[in-house]
Design a protein around this motif. Sequence first.
Motif, mmCIF file in Angstrom:
data_model
loop_
_atom_site.group_PDB
_atom_site.id
_atom_site.type_symbol
_atom_site.label_atom_id
_atom_site.label_comp_id
_atom_site.label_asym_id
_atom_site.label_seq_id
_atom_site.Cartn_x
_atom_site.Cartn_y
_atom_site.Cartn_z
ATOM 1 N N ALA A 23 -6.330 7.330 3.600
ATOM 2 C CA ALA A 23 -7.718 7.285 3.142
ATOM 3 C C ALA A 23 -8.474 6.146 3.834
ATOM 4 C CB ALA A 23 -7.755 7.110 1.628
ATOM 5 N N GLU A 24 -7.799 5.025 4.013
ATOM 6 C CA GLU A 24 -8.415 3.881 4.692
ATOM 7 C C GLU A 24 -8.723 4.215 6.143
ATOM 8 O OE1 GLU A 24 -7.275 -0.839 5.401
ATOM 9 O OE2 GLU A 24 -6.325 0.304 3.772
ATOM 10 N N ASP A 82 -3.081 5.955 0.423
ATOM 11 C CA ASP A 82 -4.179 4.998 0.562
ATOM 12 C C ASP A 82 -4.370 4.568 2.012
ATOM 13 O OD1 ASP A 82 -4.578 5.158 -2.140
ATOM 14 O OD2 ASP A 82 -3.536 3.294 -2.621
ATOM 15 N N THR A 87 0.829 -1.201 0.000
ATOM 16 C CA THR A 87 0.000 0.000 0.000
ATOM 17 C C THR A 87 0.866 1.254 0.000
ATOM 18 O OG1 THR A 87 -1.413 -1.252 1.516
ATOM 19 C CG2 THR A 87 -2.018 1.037 1.111
#
Length: 357
Positions: free
Chosen positions: A178-179, A175, A171
Motif C-alpha cells: 500500500a505504501e 502495508d 511492517t
Amino acid sequence: MRVLVAMSGGVDSSVAAARLVAEGHEVTGVHLALNRNPELYRSGSRGCCSLEDSNDARRVADTLGIPFYVWDFSDRFHADVVEDFVAEYAAGRTPNPCLRCNEKIKFAAVLERGVALGFDAVATGHYARLGFAGEDAELYRAADAAKDQSYVLGVLTQAQLRRSLFPLYGTVKADVRAEAEALGLRVASKPDSHDICFIADGDTAGFLDRALGERPGEVVDAAGAVLGTHGGHHRFTVGQRKGLRLGVPAADGQPRYVLAISPVDNTVTVGPHEALAVSEITGIRPTWAVAEPRLGSWRGLVQVRAHGTPLPCGIEADAEGVRIALDEPAFGIAPGQAAVLYDGDLVVGAATIAGAR
C-alpha cells in the motif's frame, strides 16, 4: 547518514529506500549483477537478479530522486554462492544459497565496498528488527511472522549488523504494498521472488546434472534392499517424498521419504516418515550474531528452515560447534542447512547442520 540500499527491483527494497529518503538520509541505490552469463541476466523470471529487476530498481531510484548504480559481483557470487551450492550437493548436503548470498555478498562484499566509498550503512528490504544495547547490535524477528526473514540473516556478525539497516522491521507485507502504491512505485503489485536466482528455468535437478553430470545409482531401504535407481544423489534431499520413482511399493502401502544420502557409494536410502524423526542436531562452523558468543549450556529455540517452526531445545556450544537436543522430535532435518539459534525473538547465532540422529 550515508546509506547504500541494495535494491533488488522488488517492492520490499524499494519501500526500504523510500523510507530512508523520507527520514532524511543520503541514500544511494545499488543493484547487484550476479550472473556472469548475459543470457542468464534474463527477462520474465521470478528470481531476484533479472534484467527486468534491474530496470525496475532503476525506475524506483529515478522516482525517489536518488543516485543509482549497478555493481558487478558476478565473479564473487559464482565462487562464494554458486560453486558452494554445487559442492554441497555433490557432498550429499542441502545448502541454502540465499543465506550464503547474505553472508558472503550482500553483507560482506557490498558492505566492504560501501564502507570503502564512505557509506555508513547498508540497508535491505529484509523483514527483521535491529536494536542496540549500547554499541552492541541485536537482531530480532520481524513483526510480521509470516514474512520474518531473521533466519536468513542469522549468519551475520556483530561487525556486519552494526552497519546494517532493515527499515521494514515493524511492517506487514500488505502495508508495504500500500505504501509503494501511494508513492507511485510501479513495483507495488510485483510478485515476490521465489526461484533460486542463478537457476533461470527453476530446474534445480537439471542445473545440478549439468554441473555434476549424471551418475546413476541405487535407491535402497534401511536394510539395503534395492528398490530402484536414480540419475545422481544430487537430485535428492533428506525428507524428500516426490520424484523417488520406486519400482517396489512399501509393504504397508505408505509413502516413503529420503532418509539419507551417501555420496561415497552414490546410494539414496528411503523409508517411512517416522524414520525421519530427529532428537539431536550437530552443527559446525558456528557464527554469532550477539556481541559475546553464547558458549556452554543454555536453553533456547532452534529454527532449521527459512519458514520453519522454532523448536524448544537445550544447546551445548563451544568454539568448534553446537549440539542441539530437541524437546520434541523433528522430521526431515537435512545436513547442509542452517540451524539458527534464538533466545526468544533474539537471534543468537547459527551453525551449519552436519548431522542429526
